[in-house]
Design a protein around this motif. Structure first.
Motif, PDB file in Angstrom:
ATOM      1  N   ALA A 102       7.803  20.361 -30.867  1.00 39.96           N
ATOM      2  CA  ALA A 102       8.758  19.962 -31.901  1.00 39.96           C
ATOM      3  C   ALA A 102       9.795  21.039 -32.171  1.00 39.96           C
ATOM      4  CB  ALA A 102       8.017  19.612 -33.192  1.00 39.96           C
ATOM      5  N   LEU A 103       9.405  22.300 -32.036  1.00 38.51           N
ATOM      6  CA  LEU A 103      10.326  23.398 -32.348  1.00 38.51           C
ATOM      7  C   LEU A 103      11.244  23.775 -31.187  1.00 38.51           C
ATOM      8  CD1 LEU A 103       8.045  25.809 -34.392  1.00 38.51           C
ATOM      9  CD2 LEU A 103       9.836  24.307 -35.236  1.00 38.51           C
ATOM     10  N   VAL A 104      10.701  23.799 -29.974  1.00 38.72           N
ATOM     11  CA  VAL A 104      11.470  24.267 -28.818  1.00 38.72           C
ATOM     12  C   VAL A 104      11.578  23.133 -27.810  1.00 38.72           C
ATOM     13  CG1 VAL A 104      11.581  25.964 -26.953  1.00 38.72           C
ATOM     14  CG2 VAL A 104      10.630  26.609 -29.165  1.00 38.72           C
ATOM     15  N   PRO A 105      12.790  22.687 -27.498  1.00 39.90           N
ATOM     16  CA  PRO A 105      12.934  21.643 -26.477  1.00 39.90           C
ATOM     17  C   PRO A 105      12.443  22.154 -25.123  1.00 39.90           C
ATOM     18  CG  PRO A 105      14.980  21.954 -27.689  1.00 39.90           C
ATOM     19  CD  PRO A 105      14.056  23.050 -28.107  1.00 39.90           C
ATOM     20  N   GLN A 106      11.662  21.329 -24.458  1.00 38.77           N
ATOM     21  CA  GLN A 106      11.064  21.686 -23.181  1.00 38.77           C
ATOM     22  C   GLN A 106      11.246  20.522 -22.219  1.00 38.77           C
ATOM     23  OE1 GLN A 106       6.927  22.655 -23.912  1.00 38.77           O
ATOM     24  NE2 GLN A 106       7.428  23.439 -25.931  1.00 38.77           N
ATOM     25  N   PRO A 107      11.046  20.765 -20.930  1.00 44.81           N
ATOM     26  CA  PRO A 107      10.995  19.624 -20.012  1.00 44.81           C
ATOM     27  C   PRO A 107       9.868  18.681 -20.436  1.00 44.81           C
ATOM     28  CG  PRO A 107      11.171  21.670 -18.791  1.00 44.81           C
ATOM     29  CD  PRO A 107      10.987  22.041 -20.225  1.00 44.81           C
ATOM     30  N   ASP A 108      10.070  17.395 -20.258  1.00 48.94           N
ATOM     31  CA  ASP A 108       9.144  16.401 -20.807  1.00 48.94           C
ATOM     32  C   ASP A 108       7.717  16.533 -20.292  1.00 48.94           C
ATOM     33  OD1 ASP A 108      11.118  15.291 -22.343  1.00 48.94           O
ATOM     34  OD2 ASP A 108      11.666  13.776 -20.858  1.00 48.94           O
ATOM     35  N   TRP A 109       7.537  16.963 -19.068  1.00 46.37           N
ATOM     36  CA  TRP A 109       6.185  17.008 -18.512  1.00 46.37           C
ATOM     37  C   TRP A 109       5.339  18.121 -19.121  1.00 46.37           C
ATOM     38  CZ3 TRP A 109       4.412  21.271 -15.812  1.00 46.37           C
ATOM     39  CH2 TRP A 109       5.368  22.176 -15.371  1.00 46.37           C
ATOM     40  N   VAL A 110       5.962  19.148 -19.682  1.00 48.44           N
ATOM     41  CA  VAL A 110       5.194  20.282 -20.217  1.00 48.44           C
ATOM     42  C   VAL A 110       4.414  19.880 -21.477  1.00 48.44           C
ATOM     43  CG1 VAL A 110       5.350  22.612 -21.160  1.00 48.44           C
ATOM     44  CG2 VAL A 110       6.716  21.983 -19.176  1.00 48.44           C
ATOM     45  N   PRO A 111       5.036  19.334 -22.519  1.00 48.32           N
ATOM     46  CA  PRO A 111       4.225  18.975 -23.692  1.00 48.32           C
ATOM     47  C   PRO A 111       3.280  17.804 -23.441  1.00 48.32           C
ATOM     48  CG  PRO A 111       6.523  18.439 -24.080  1.00 48.32           C
ATOM     49  CD  PRO A 111       6.463  19.147 -22.787  1.00 48.32           C
ATOM     50  N   VAL A 112       3.677  16.891 -22.566  1.00 48.97           N
ATOM     51  CA  VAL A 112       2.795  15.742 -22.310  1.00 48.97           C
ATOM     52  C   VAL A 112       1.502  16.189 -21.652  1.00 48.97           C
ATOM     53  CG1 VAL A 112       2.567  13.613 -20.974  1.00 48.97           C
ATOM     54  CG2 VAL A 112       4.665  14.056 -22.230  1.00 48.97           C
ATOM     55  N   THR A 113       1.614  16.975 -20.592  1.00 51.78           N
ATOM     56  CA  THR A 113       0.391  17.439 -19.937  1.00 51.78           C
ATOM     57  C   THR A 113      -0.371  18.436 -20.808  1.00 51.78           C
ATOM     58  OG1 THR A 113       1.689  19.093 -18.748  1.00 51.78           O
ATOM     59  CG2 THR A 113       1.201  17.057 -17.592  1.00 51.78           C
ATOM     60  N   SER A 114       0.351  19.235 -21.575  1.00 43.79           N
ATOM     61  CA  SER A 114      -0.328  20.194 -22.454  1.00 43.79           C
ATOM     62  C   SER A 114      -1.073  19.502 -23.586  1.00 43.79           C
ATOM     63  CB  SER A 114       0.681  21.179 -23.035  1.00 43.79           C
ATOM     64  OG  SER A 114       1.243  21.963 -22.024  1.00 43.79           O
ATOM     65  N   MET A 115      -0.598  18.346 -24.025  1.00 43.33           N
ATOM     66  CA  MET A 115      -1.299  17.614 -25.080  1.00 43.33           C
ATOM     67  C   MET A 115      -2.515  16.866 -24.543  1.00 43.33           C
ATOM     68  SD  MET A 115       1.466  16.045 -27.718  1.00 43.33           S
ATOM     69  CE  MET A 115       2.855  15.804 -26.664  1.00 43.33           C
ATOM     70  N   LEU A 116      -2.478  16.503 -23.271  1.00 40.73           N
ATOM     71  CA  LEU A 116      -3.589  15.737 -22.704  1.00 40.73           C
ATOM     72  C   LEU A 116      -4.771  16.609 -22.287  1.00 40.73           C
ATOM     73  CD1 LEU A 116      -1.632  13.180 -20.501  1.00 40.73           C
ATOM     74  CD2 LEU A 116      -2.751  12.770 -22.695  1.00 40.73           C
ATOM     75  N   LEU A 117      -4.583  17.903 -22.132  1.00 36.78           N
ATOM     76  CA  LEU A 117      -5.638  18.763 -21.602  1.00 36.78           C
ATOM     77  C   LEU A 117      -6.665  19.288 -22.609  1.00 36.78           C
ATOM     78  CD1 LEU A 117      -3.705  20.917 -19.000  1.00 36.78           C
ATOM     79  CD2 LEU A 117      -5.331  19.096 -18.565  1.00 36.78           C
TER      80      LEU A 117
END
Length: 135
Positions: A102-117
Motif C-alpha cells: 500500500a505504501l510503495v508501488p511495486q510490480p504486481d507480481w511481488v505483493p501477490v506472491t508475497s501475500m500468498l506465501l
C-alpha cells in the motif's frame, strides 16, 4: 503459556533476521543509487520499479523463508500451541506485505506472491515441527 510466548518471540527474531538477510541479498543484486536520492517515497518507488526481477525475487523468497523459519522456530519452542505460535508469525508477515504494497508501488507480481506465501509456509513449518511420536 510462557513457552508459547517465548516461541513467538524467538520466531519473530528469526523471521526478522531472514527478512533482513533477503533485503541485503536484494541490495547486493541492485544497490541503491545514494542515500540522499532515497529520502522520499516516490524515489523509493522509482528505485523499486527499476530493480531487476532477481532482486525482487530475493525479497519474495525472503518473505517465504521468514515465514518458514520463524514459524518453525516458534512451533519448536511452543510445544503445546505449535499451530498458534506458527500462525502468530505468518499472519503479521502477511500484514507487513500488505502495508508495504500500500505504501510503495511495486510490480504486481511481488505483493501477490508475497501475500500468498507466509500463511501456508507457517502452517508447513508447524507440521514439520511435530515430532514423529505425536503423528
Amino acid at each position: 503459556m510462557v513457552r508459547t510466548a517465548l516461541g513467538v518471540l524467538s520466531g519473530a527474531i528469526v523471521a526478522a533476521l531472514a527478512l533482513a538477510g533477503s533485503g541485503y541479498a536484494a541490495l547486493a543484486l541492485h544497490p541503491l543509487p545514494s542515500v540522499n536520492a532515497m529520502r522520499s517515497l516516490r524515489a523509493a518507488a522509482d528505485g523499486l520499479g527499476n530493480a531487476p526481477p532477481g532482486a525482487l525475487a530475493c525479497i519474495v523468497a525472503g518473505v517465504g523463508l521468514a515465514a518458514l523459519l520463524g514459524g518453525g522456530c516458534a512451533a519448536l519452542v511452543a510445544r503445546h500451541h505449535r499451530g498458534g505460535a506458527a500462525l502468530a508469525i505468518g499472519a503479521p508477515i502477511t500484514a507487513l506485505v500488505i502495508v508495504a504494497a500500500a505504501l510503495v508501488p511495486q510490480p504486481d507480481w511481488v505483493p501477490v506472491t508475497s501475500m500468498l506465501l507466509p500463511i501456508p509456509l507457517a502452517l508447513c513449518a508447524w507440521r514439520l515441527a511435530i515430532p514423529r511420536a505425536e503423528l
